[in-house]
Design an enzyme around this catalytic site. Structure first.
Site, PDB file in Angstrom:
ATOM      1  N   ARG A 325       0.834  -1.207   0.000  1.00  0.00           N
ATOM      2  CA  ARG A 325       0.000   0.000   0.000  1.00  0.00           C
ATOM      3  C   ARG A 325       0.870   1.258   0.000  1.00  0.00           C
ATOM      4  NH1 ARG A 325      -5.390   1.786   0.732  1.00  0.00           N
ATOM      5  NH2 ARG A 325      -6.207  -0.341   0.847  1.00  0.00           N
ATOM      6  N   GLU A 728      -9.647   6.337   7.205  1.00  0.00           N
ATOM      7  CA  GLU A 728      -8.205   6.538   7.056  1.00  0.00           C
ATOM      8  C   GLU A 728      -7.794   7.774   6.257  1.00  0.00           C
ATOM      9  OE1 GLU A 728      -6.161   2.220   7.044  1.00  0.00           O
ATOM     10  OE2 GLU A 728      -7.754   2.469   5.573  1.00  0.00           O
TER      11      GLU A 728
END
Length: 783
Positions: A325, A728
């Protein structure tokens, strides 16, 4: 028969349950102190309490282990060692490398060696300290750059590539290289790690665990006990914070409690004291990043070679996906024409680092945001202009390094809206003027964007289930696979179900997440809690709505198209209606099932790891923040004086909850980049192991100017009521604070030097950057 999910929105009259601000479903309990967490539960009579004995060294071997004094200590009932485990010893979340207990090799300070069960918690803790352990100590590997140089990895490296970056770099009019260290972060959840295991029939067990992943706890408990999964039930009503720290690392304590139950036949609770929690559980990965970037006279990037290296600690845990990620977000909001990205998973002798809000994305974004500021200093213009020039755009500038097309792009519109609402240009002019007459205090300003991909990068986790019961009085009970850690997931699920059935949200009760109600759940992580579980709950509600409608159509002699739900009533025919409660009773009398499951899996996503190509994300969430700081160049002290945020949440399900997530995420991100410093000594012992040595942001750190607005735009993808994830993405808005600090320091050189500033940017590091900038100017060099 026509499905209700196909009926137009005009037929499904809205109740206004979504899209409005509603208080958190547990807010009154939070305020009154009546919200029940694992440690608040009434323990069964005879419950024992566990305490963990762990290593005092970071690397070596156990040569002798004497637990005689532990066993003889007051109140001790039993002690668990590795040889007492009947099933699996390794509880690694994805890959091996995480033994529950060790009896020989030690890989980090804080590694569990044994567990004591005693009549009281204090007795267990005192007993655990009486172990006599002899080690053969070795020199630990603690430097990520050394691990990278020696290729000490927990998993193989991964590479992405599009175009020919070498040729682009060689032919670029300008070329820059830089390296940076990005610090880790302690989760510092208010509720520490905790589990209570209670024996049940047939060798089964009921486990109450403070976990973001009940199904994984169920699986691992079953595996260490060597029993089928159907013997284990995990119950999780709420957590006092998780932030990723209870995604994989909540399981060990539940496994220990369960094993002690097996040994003693009595219920066992294991709750970690703060100092033990901080020593034994993983953090946000520290990263070491580097770039080599070529650009033209206008600051437009032509080629980029980027490296991100995660300090993973001693084992893989979730690091493979986390570094992936970071690679996926090393471009952030910017189009890189010819690009190569390398991602390394470095092994060090520390606790295994783990998931944390953003899951590697924030660390990956840091390197390209540094590049934007650095390019601006070379070109001699405002960093915002460089950022805007390099944004993803239309055809030809819409492909990521992993070959996903950036669709429904709102970045430029969002940034320009914030630029206007925050008076960015006027403030920039005013700050430049102010700095020209201020010799000691320097102000800095920065606007940074966020483009964050939404979906688990491990494809099979992108699924969810839900269970809904309608009772004959019209009240509803909902259970789903997501977990509540204060983020308002349950509140949104209630609103979603209420919207689907056009009823009052107060008629809906959410029950604890349990593995015997909704099986095989995914962790509540990756900002996917509402996207997945909300859609599953909505699907279950629509199934029930369909059944009730069919029943009324059949019994009342009308078509299903004539049946509608609105304002807590069910309408049919020519103005006839009944209350929802009456409709539930009516359906029951006519033998219609009022219980339904719902299921959802995210469409469109895929990723070919061998080719480093695919569509790993269903969509992107976007946002931007303007931060203003003032820095004392004599001491390095600074203050964040103003923040303006515009964030994209699609069609907000609950604006109050979403704003709370944005505000909290930003402050937590600010802490990561400024005050929160993890420190290990040369022996590999964590010294920042409590609130006295680890500084999270206080209320006094909140900027006086703190404006948060929601970007008004529905999600173009078919998410639940066209909302977007909000957990997030706001975290990374805090990069604007770090960029503003660099802006203020750069003013010392009249913006001719782009200062290096590793994070966390403590006053000491800021002062060092100021001094280095002045020294660079004195040498007459360029950054």
């Amino acid at each position: 028969m026509r499905n209700l999910s196909d009926i137009s929105h005009t037929k499904q009259t809205k109740t206004g349950a979504t899209g409005v601000s509603k208080k958190h479903e547990s807010a009154p309990k939070h305020v009154a102190g009546t919200a029940v967490y694992v440690d608040d539960m009434q323990e069964p009579r005879g419950t024992l309490y566990g305490a963990v004995g762990y290593s005092s060294i970071a690397k070596g071997r156990i040569m002798a282990l004497d637990l005689a004094s532990v066993r003889a200590s007051e109140g001790v009932v039993d002690v668990l060692e590795v040889q007492d485990i009947p099933g699996h010893i390794d509880i690694g979340a994805v890959f091996g490398g995480d033994p529950l207990l060790t009896s020989d090799e030690v890989k980090y300070q804080g590694q569990p060696i044994f567990v004591v069960a005693a009549a009281t918690e204090l007795q267990a803790r005192r007993a655990a300290r009486k172990a006599i352990i002899q080690y053969q100590e070795e020199t630990p590997l603690l430097d990520v750059t050394k691990a990278l140089g020696e290729q000490q990895f927990v998993r193989p490296s991964h590479f992405m590539k599009r175009g020919d970056q070498d040729a682009a770099l060689a032919n670029a009019p300008h070329r820059l290289q830089a390296k940076q260290h990005v610090g880790g972060q302690e989760h510092f959840y208010l509720e520490g790690q905790a589990a209570l295991a209670v024996p049940a029939e047939d060798g089964g067990m009921l486990v109450y665990s403070s976990t973001q992943h009940p199904s994984e706890v169920q699986k691992l408990v079953a595996e260490v006990l060597n029993v089928p999964l159907n013997r284990i039930t995990v119950d999780m009503r709420r957590m006092g914070g998780g932030f990723g720290g209870k995604e994989s690392q909540g399981a060990a304590w539940a496994c220990m409690a369960a094993l002690l139950v097996m040994k003693t036949g009595r219920a066992v609770k294991v709750r970690l004291p703060r100092v033990d929690d901080m020593s034994m559980t993983g953090k946000r990965h520290p990263f070491y990043n580097a770039y080599d970037i070529g650009f033209d006279e206008q600051g437009l990037i032509l080629g980029a070679d980027i490296m991100v290296a995660g300090d993973c600690g001693h084992s893989p845990d979730l690091s493979d996906a986390i570094v992936d990620r970071a690679m996926f977000h090393a471009d952030n909001a910017y189009y890189l024409p010819d690009v190569a990205i390398a991602g390394h998973r470095c092994m060090t002798n520390t606790v295994s680092h783990t998931a944390f809000r953003g899951f590697g994305g924030p660390q990956g974004m840091m390197i390209i945001e540094r590049a934007m500021d650095d390019i601006a200093r070379v070109i001699g213009c405002d960093p915002l202009d460089i950022r805007k020039r390099n944004l993803y755009g239309g055809a030809g500038r819409d492909m990521t390094p992993y070959h996903q097309q950036v669709e429904h792009n709102v970045l430029l519109e969002l940034i320009e809206q914030l630029e206007q609402s925050s008076d960015y240009r006027a403030r920039r002019d005013e700050i430049t003027q102010w700095n020209s007459t201020s010799k000691v205090l320097k102000r800095g300003l920065a606007l940074t964007p966020v483009k964050f991909g939404i979906s688990f990068t491990l494809q099979h986790l992108n699924q969810a289930g839900a269970l809904i019961h309608i009772y004959t009085d019209g009240s509803i009970q909902v259970n789903h696979g997501g977990t509540e850690m204060g983020q308002g997931l349950h509140t949104k699920i209630i609103q979603i179900v209420a919207e689907a059935l056009s009823i009052d949200p107060n008629e809906i009760q959410i029950t604890a997440t349990r593995t015997d109600k909704v099986p095989n759940t995914s962790p509540t992580a990756a900002s996917s809690g509402t996207d997945l579980n909300g859609q599953a709950a909505k699907n279950a509600a629509l199934t029930l709505k369909q059944r009730i409608s069919e029943c009324i159509a059949e019994q009342k002699g009308c078509t299903i198209e004539q049946v509608s739900f609105a304002d807590g009533k069910v309408h049919w025919g020519e103005g006839e209606s009944m209350s929802f409660a009456e409709a539930a009773q009516f359906a029951y009398v006519n033998r219609v099932s009022l219980s339904a499951t719902g299921y959802y899996k995210t469409p469109k996503i895929w990723y070919d790891r061998e080719q480093a190509k695919g569509r790993p994300f269903f969509y992107f969430a976007n946002g931007a923040a303007v931060s203003e700081v003032v820095v004392d160049t004599l001491t390095g002290e600074y203050k964040v004086v103003g923040v303006d945020i515009l964030h994209d949440v699609g069609r907000s399900l609950n604006p109050a909850v979403d704003r709370g997530q944005i505000e909290g995420g930003f402050i937590q991100g600010m802490g990561w980049l400024t005050t929160e410093e993890l420190k290990w000594n040369e022996k590999g012992v964590l010294t920042s192991n409590g609130p006295a040595t680890y500084k999270i942001p206080a209320i006094s750190d909140t900027p006086k100017r703190f404006n948060v607005d929601l970007f008004e735009r529905d999600n173009d993808e078919e998410t639940v009521y066209h909302s977007k994830a909000v957990g997030e993405p706001p975290f990374m808005l805090a990069i604007s604070v770090w960029s503003a600090l660099r802006d203020a320091i750069s003013n010392v050189s009249d913006y001719n030097v782009s200062p290096a500033l590793d994070t966390p940017a403590t006053p000491e590091r800021v002062l060092h950057a100021v001094m280095a900038t002045k020294a660079e100017m004195a040498r007459g060099g360029e950054s």
